[in-house]
Design a protein around this motif. Structure first.
Motif, PDB file in Angstrom:
ATOM      1  N   GLU A   1       0.800  -1.225   0.000  1.00 49.39           N
ATOM      2  CA  GLU A   1       0.000   0.000   0.000  1.00 49.39           C
ATOM      3  C   GLU A   1       0.831   1.271   0.000  1.00 49.39           C
ATOM      4  O   GLU A   1       0.425   2.285  -0.598  1.00 49.39           O
ATOM      5  CB  GLU A   1      -0.944   0.010   1.203  1.00 49.39           C
ATOM      6  CG  GLU A   1      -0.288   0.039   2.581  1.00 49.39           C
ATOM      7  CD  GLU A   1       0.090  -1.332   3.111  1.00 49.39           C
ATOM      8  OE1 GLU A   1       0.322  -1.427   4.328  1.00 49.39           O
ATOM      9  OE2 GLU A   1       0.159  -2.301   2.334  1.00 49.39           O
ATOM     10  N   ALA A   2       1.986   1.278   0.681  1.00 52.68           N
ATOM     11  CA  ALA A   2       2.738   2.529   0.837  1.00 52.68           C
ATOM     12  C   ALA A   2       3.120   3.174  -0.501  1.00 52.68           C
ATOM     13  O   ALA A   2       2.946   4.392  -0.668  1.00 52.68           O
ATOM     14  CB  ALA A   2       3.971   2.307   1.709  1.00 52.68           C
ATOM     15  N   PRO A   3       3.637   2.417  -1.480  1.00 49.54           N
ATOM     16  CA  PRO A   3       3.955   3.064  -2.767  1.00 49.54           C
ATOM     17  C   PRO A   3       2.726   3.626  -3.465  1.00 49.54           C
ATOM     18  O   PRO A   3       2.820   4.634  -4.184  1.00 49.54           O
ATOM     19  CB  PRO A   3       4.593   1.931  -3.580  1.00 49.54           C
ATOM     20  CG  PRO A   3       5.018   0.914  -2.596  1.00 49.54           C
ATOM     21  CD  PRO A   3       4.050   1.008  -1.466  1.00 49.54           C
ATOM     22  N   LEU A   4       1.572   2.982  -3.282  1.00 47.77           N
ATOM     23  CA  LEU A   4       0.344   3.475  -3.908  1.00 47.77           C
ATOM     24  C   LEU A   4      -0.089   4.799  -3.283  1.00 47.77           C
ATOM     25  O   LEU A   4      -0.427   5.757  -3.983  1.00 47.77           O
ATOM     26  CB  LEU A   4      -0.763   2.431  -3.770  1.00 47.77           C
ATOM     27  CG  LEU A   4      -0.530   1.136  -4.548  1.00 47.77           C
ATOM     28  CD1 LEU A   4      -1.514   0.061  -4.115  1.00 47.77           C
ATOM     29  CD2 LEU A   4      -0.631   1.382  -6.053  1.00 47.77           C
ATOM     30  N   VAL A   5      -0.070   4.846  -1.951  1.00 50.66           N
ATOM     31  CA  VAL A   5      -0.432   6.089  -1.254  1.00 50.66           C
ATOM     32  C   VAL A   5       0.545   7.202  -1.615  1.00 50.66           C
ATOM     33  O   VAL A   5       0.171   8.374  -1.708  1.00 50.66           O
ATOM     34  CB  VAL A   5      -0.481   5.839   0.267  1.00 50.66           C
ATOM     35  CG1 VAL A   5      -0.661   7.143   1.037  1.00 50.66           C
ATOM     36  CG2 VAL A   5      -1.617   4.871   0.604  1.00 50.66           C
ATOM     37  N   ALA A   6       1.812   6.828  -1.872  1.00 52.46           N
ATOM     38  CA  ALA A   6       2.844   7.818  -2.222  1.00 52.46           C
ATOM     39  C   ALA A   6       2.801   8.240  -3.694  1.00 52.46           C
ATOM     40  O   ALA A   6       3.588   9.096  -4.106  1.00 52.46           O
ATOM     41  CB  ALA A   6       4.220   7.253  -1.893  1.00 52.46           C
ATOM     42  N   GLY A   7       1.911   7.627  -4.495  1.00 52.22           N
ATOM     43  CA  GLY A   7       1.726   8.094  -5.868  1.00 52.22           C
ATOM     44  C   GLY A   7       2.532   7.372  -6.925  1.00 52.22           C
ATOM     45  O   GLY A   7       2.705   7.904  -8.034  1.00 52.22           O
ATOM     46  N   LEU A   8       2.980   6.149  -6.655  1.00 51.33           N
ATOM     47  CA  LEU A   8       3.753   5.425  -7.668  1.00 51.33           C
ATOM     48  C   LEU A   8       2.932   5.178  -8.930  1.00 51.33           C
ATOM     49  O   LEU A   8       3.447   5.312 -10.050  1.00 51.33           O
ATOM     50  CB  LEU A   8       4.259   4.093  -7.101  1.00 51.33           C
ATOM     51  CG  LEU A   8       5.029   3.201  -8.084  1.00 51.33           C
ATOM     52  CD1 LEU A   8       6.221   3.932  -8.691  1.00 51.33           C
ATOM     53  CD2 LEU A   8       5.474   1.909  -7.405  1.00 51.33           C
ATOM     54  N   ALA A   9       1.669   4.831  -8.769  1.00 45.14           N
ATOM     55  CA  ALA A   9       0.833   4.578  -9.949  1.00 45.14           C
ATOM     56  C   ALA A   9       0.710   5.826 -10.814  1.00 45.14           C
ATOM     57  O   ALA A   9       0.699   5.742 -12.052  1.00 45.14           O
ATOM     58  CB  ALA A   9      -0.550   4.084  -9.523  1.00 45.14           C
ATOM     59  N   ASP A  10       0.656   6.993 -10.188  1.00 44.20           N
ATOM     60  CA  ASP A  10       0.559   8.247 -10.942  1.00 44.20           C
ATOM     61  C   ASP A  10       1.837   8.494 -11.737  1.00 44.20           C
ATOM     62  O   ASP A  10       1.779   8.900 -12.911  1.00 44.20           O
ATOM     63  CB  ASP A  10       0.311   9.416  -9.979  1.00 44.20           C
ATOM     64  CG  ASP A  10      -0.907   9.211  -9.107  1.00 44.20           C
ATOM     65  OD1 ASP A  10      -1.952   9.762  -9.415  1.00 44.20           O
ATOM     66  OD2 ASP A  10      -0.796   8.463  -8.113  1.00 44.20           O
ATOM     67  N   ALA A  11       2.990   8.258 -11.092  1.00 44.49           N
ATOM     68  CA  ALA A  11       4.266   8.473 -11.785  1.00 44.49           C
ATOM     69  C   ALA A  11       4.391   7.555 -12.996  1.00 44.49           C
ATOM     70  O   ALA A  11       4.869   7.971 -14.066  1.00 44.49           O
ATOM     71  CB  ALA A  11       5.428   8.246 -10.819  1.00 44.49           C
ATOM     72  N   LEU A  12       3.959   6.302 -12.850  1.00 43.19           N
ATOM     73  CA  LEU A  12       4.012   5.367 -13.968  1.00 43.19           C
ATOM     74  C   LEU A  12       3.035   5.769 -15.073  1.00 43.19           C
ATOM     75  O   LEU A  12       3.379   5.753 -16.255  1.00 43.19           O
ATOM     76  CB  LEU A  12       3.709   3.954 -13.467  1.00 43.19           C
ATOM     77  CG  LEU A  12       4.797   3.338 -12.582  1.00 43.19           C
ATOM     78  CD1 LEU A  12       4.249   2.156 -11.792  1.00 43.19           C
ATOM     79  CD2 LEU A  12       6.000   2.905 -13.409  1.00 43.19           C
ATOM     80  N   ALA A  13       1.823   6.137 -14.675  1.00 37.28           N
ATOM     81  CA  ALA A  13       0.827   6.548 -15.670  1.00 37.28           C
ATOM     82  C   ALA A  13       1.289   7.786 -16.433  1.00 37.28           C
ATOM     83  O   ALA A  13       1.074   7.903 -17.652  1.00 37.28           O
ATOM     84  CB  ALA A  13      -0.517   6.802 -14.989  1.00 37.28           C
ATOM     85  N   ASP A  14       1.932   8.714 -15.740  1.00 41.96           N
ATOM     86  CA  ASP A  14       2.439   9.929 -16.406  1.00 41.96           C
ATOM     87  C   ASP A  14       3.482   9.579 -17.465  1.00 41.96           C
ATOM     88  O   ASP A  14       3.639  10.310 -18.448  1.00 41.96           O
ATOM     89  CB  ASP A  14       3.047  10.877 -15.364  1.00 41.96           C
ATOM     90  CG  ASP A  14       1.997  11.544 -14.495  1.00 41.96           C
ATOM     91  OD1 ASP A  14       0.806  11.495 -14.856  1.00 41.96           O
ATOM     92  OD2 ASP A  14       2.361  12.105 -13.442  1.00 41.96           O
ATOM     93  N   ALA A  15       4.191   8.463 -17.258  1.00 42.80           N
ATOM     94  CA  ALA A  15       5.199   8.025 -18.228  1.00 42.80           C
ATOM     95  C   ALA A  15       4.609   7.050 -19.247  1.00 42.80           C
ATOM     96  O   ALA A  15       5.348   6.414 -20.004  1.00 42.80           O
ATOM     97  CB  ALA A  15       6.364   7.366 -17.498  1.00 42.80           C
TER      98      ALA A  15
ATOM     99  N   SER B   1      -4.545   5.354  -8.167  1.00 37.63           N
ATOM    100  CA  SER B   1      -3.850   6.632  -8.042  1.00 37.63           C
ATOM    101  C   SER B   1      -3.705   6.995  -6.570  1.00 37.63           C
ATOM    102  O   SER B   1      -4.372   6.425  -5.700  1.00 37.63           O
ATOM    103  CB  SER B   1      -4.663   7.722  -8.745  1.00 37.63           C
ATOM    104  OG  SER B   1      -5.909   7.914  -8.061  1.00 37.63           O
ATOM    105  N   ALA B   2      -2.852   7.966  -6.287  1.00 33.73           N
ATOM    106  CA  ALA B   2      -2.692   8.425  -4.905  1.00 33.73           C
ATOM    107  C   ALA B   2      -4.011   8.951  -4.352  1.00 33.73           C
ATOM    108  O   ALA B   2      -4.336   8.737  -3.179  1.00 33.73           O
ATOM    109  CB  ALA B   2      -1.614   9.496  -4.829  1.00 33.73           C
ATOM    110  N   ALA B   3      -4.771   9.640  -5.200  1.00 34.30           N
ATOM    111  CA  ALA B   3      -6.058  10.177  -4.751  1.00 34.30           C
ATOM    112  C   ALA B   3      -6.995   9.045  -4.344  1.00 34.30           C
ATOM    113  O   ALA B   3      -7.620   9.081  -3.270  1.00 34.30           O
ATOM    114  CB  ALA B   3      -6.690  11.025  -5.848  1.00 34.30           C
ATOM    115  N   ALA B   4      -7.091   8.011  -5.184  1.00 35.11           N
ATOM    116  CA  ALA B   4      -7.973   6.890  -4.871  1.00 35.11           C
ATOM    117  C   ALA B   4      -7.438   6.049  -3.721  1.00 35.11           C
ATOM    118  O   ALA B   4      -8.206   5.462  -2.948  1.00 35.11           O
ATOM    119  CB  ALA B   4      -8.176   6.027  -6.113  1.00 35.11           C
ATOM    120  N   ALA B   5      -6.112   6.001  -3.569  1.00 33.22           N
ATOM    121  CA  ALA B   5      -5.493   5.219  -2.497  1.00 33.22           C
ATOM    122  C   ALA B   5      -5.741   5.820  -1.123  1.00 33.22           C
ATOM    123  O   ALA B   5      -5.428   5.180  -0.108  1.00 33.22           O
ATOM    124  CB  ALA B   5      -3.997   5.072  -2.741  1.00 33.22           C
TER     125      ALA B   5
END
Length: 424
Positions: A71-85, A93-97
């Protein structure tokens, strides 16, 4: 497909084991992984808090899908960083997490969209929280608002215990997670875990389980990250599952989309089955650990195809079929867990214990040192077995446990006791 799996625990080992069986998989990497995962994945020494490094690795290896375990990487926005790339990622996303990252956020979602949950108060200072506790009495539940690795919850039987838990939070026992506190009524009933795969619009039911959070037999002692689990949850009937979907999961999915943060990934609802029906205790935004381990043993489908469908918004066209057998996992932990686990002791007999088609051992907190497998965490191994009944799965799991040579480890000997009682 080339897949990168983020994480290093028993949950991630179970996911790697299942992903490795997919005929569409061409390469599986695990960051950072663990010794047990090396049979199924190439472990890579990536810092999972370094989003830029993960993105660079994915681009360099032409990764087709990233699966985020913890959970920690998700709350920290890892999915957003990957999606941006423009890298495909399974996870919110961090918002949904925030559904896991902030208990008060989840409570506000419940209030706004009429989702049944415990009555509560949210507090930013100890004085107000203590007044609320005194007003409502015990039993009562104290929760650090943020992520606390499964240890920020106290079910207080007395007012004094509740007041001490409030003080622990605000005194920094859980770091930033305890900067605000949720105090809620103590729901009465039996707990169960319900999982869905989500693609932002559709939620596909994805199994049930029950776990044992307390460190001691008879569900006593301090809370842990989980000492064992079994699946399916006998207490969750088809009627209760249908009601959970209608009253809890579907309003959450609609609500999150309405708020501009559609949920994609695993939605894990911790439920209390009360006299009034299922109520939400909390949400997690990833597979449970050790619940994932029992789900993966029972899943008949190609996990990779399901995760792909979630990322592509195609879950409405998918189904999840399960083996009829029950699965049960026993957590072997290092002595001293959860307060002060002893690290470095040598573990033997794991390969022999895993022999047989009905048994799998997933590594959690292990390391290799001079060629020997050693304990490197609190929860160290997950001994998992299938059986026609929970009773049979329990017997097989403990038979395997007893083949492991690790005097410095311990486990509960009563995992699945409620289900076993129902079967007698």
């Amino acid at each position: 497909m080339k897949v990168l799996l983020i994480g290093s625990g028993g949950r991630e080992h179970a996911l790697a084991w299942k992903l490795a069986s997919s005929p569409v998989l061409t390469a599986l990497y695990a960051a950072p992984g663990n010794p047990g995962m090396q049979a199924d994945a190439e472990c890579v020494a990536l810092d999972i808090t370094d989003h830029a490094a993960i993105v660079d690795f994915c681009l360099g290896k032409a990764i087709d899908l990233v699966v985020v375990g913890p959970e920690a990487p998700l709350v920290a926005g890892l999915a957003d960083a990957l999606a941006d790339a423009e890298i495909r990622v399974f996870g919110p996303s961090a918002a949904a997490a925030q559904l896991e990252g902030s208990k008060s956020f989840t409570k506000e979602v419940c209030d706004r969209f009429g989702i049944p949950t415990a009555a509560y108060g949210r507090f930013d200072n100890a004085l107000a929280a203590r007044e609320y506790v005194r007003k409502h009495g015990a039993p009562i539940v104290i929760k650090a608002d943020g992520l606390a690795a499964g240890k920020g919850v106290t079910v207080a039987a007395t007012v004094d215990e509740a007041l001490a838990a409030v003080d622990d939070c605000f005194d920094g026992s859980f770091g930033a997670a305890g900067a605000s506190v949720v105090v809620e009524e103590c729901l009465v009933g039996e707990e169960a875990s319900f999982f869905c795969l989500c693609d932002g619009t559709t939620a596909l039911p994805f199994g049930t389980a029950q776990d044992h959070k307390r460190v001691g037999e008879g569900d006593t002692g301090p809370n842990t990250g989980g000492m064992g689990a079994y699946s399916p949850a006998p207490v969750l009937s088809e009627a209760l599952i249908a009601r959970t979907m209608k009253e809890i999961i579907e309003p959450t999915m609609r609500g999150m989309a309405e708020m501009g943060m559609p949920f994609t990934g695993v939605l894990y609802a911790g439920l209390m089955l009360t006299e009034d029906g299922p109520k939400l205790i909390e949400y997690n935004v990833r597979f449970g650990d050790p619940e994932c381990q029992v789900l993966m043993l029972r899943l008949k489908e190609d996990l990779l195809l399901l995760l792909n469908a979630a990322v592509d918004g195609q879950l409405a066209h998918m189904s999840a079929r399960w083996r009829d057998e029950a699965a049960l996992t026993v957590v072997l932990a290092a002595k001293g867990y959860p307060e002060n686990p002893q690290k470095g002791s040598v573990i033997g007999g794991v390969a022999q214990a895993a022999e047989g088609d009905d048994t799998a051992i997933f590594h959690a907190g292990t390391a290799l040192r001079d060629g020997a497998l050693v304990a490197n965490g609190g929860r160290v191994l997950n001994v998992t077995a299938l059986g026609k009944t929970v009773t049979e799965a329990q017997k097989r799991a403990y038979t395997a446990v007893d083949r492991i040579d690790w005097p410095e480890g311990f486990c509960r000997r009563d995992i699945g006791w409620r289900a076993v009682q129902r079967e007698e």
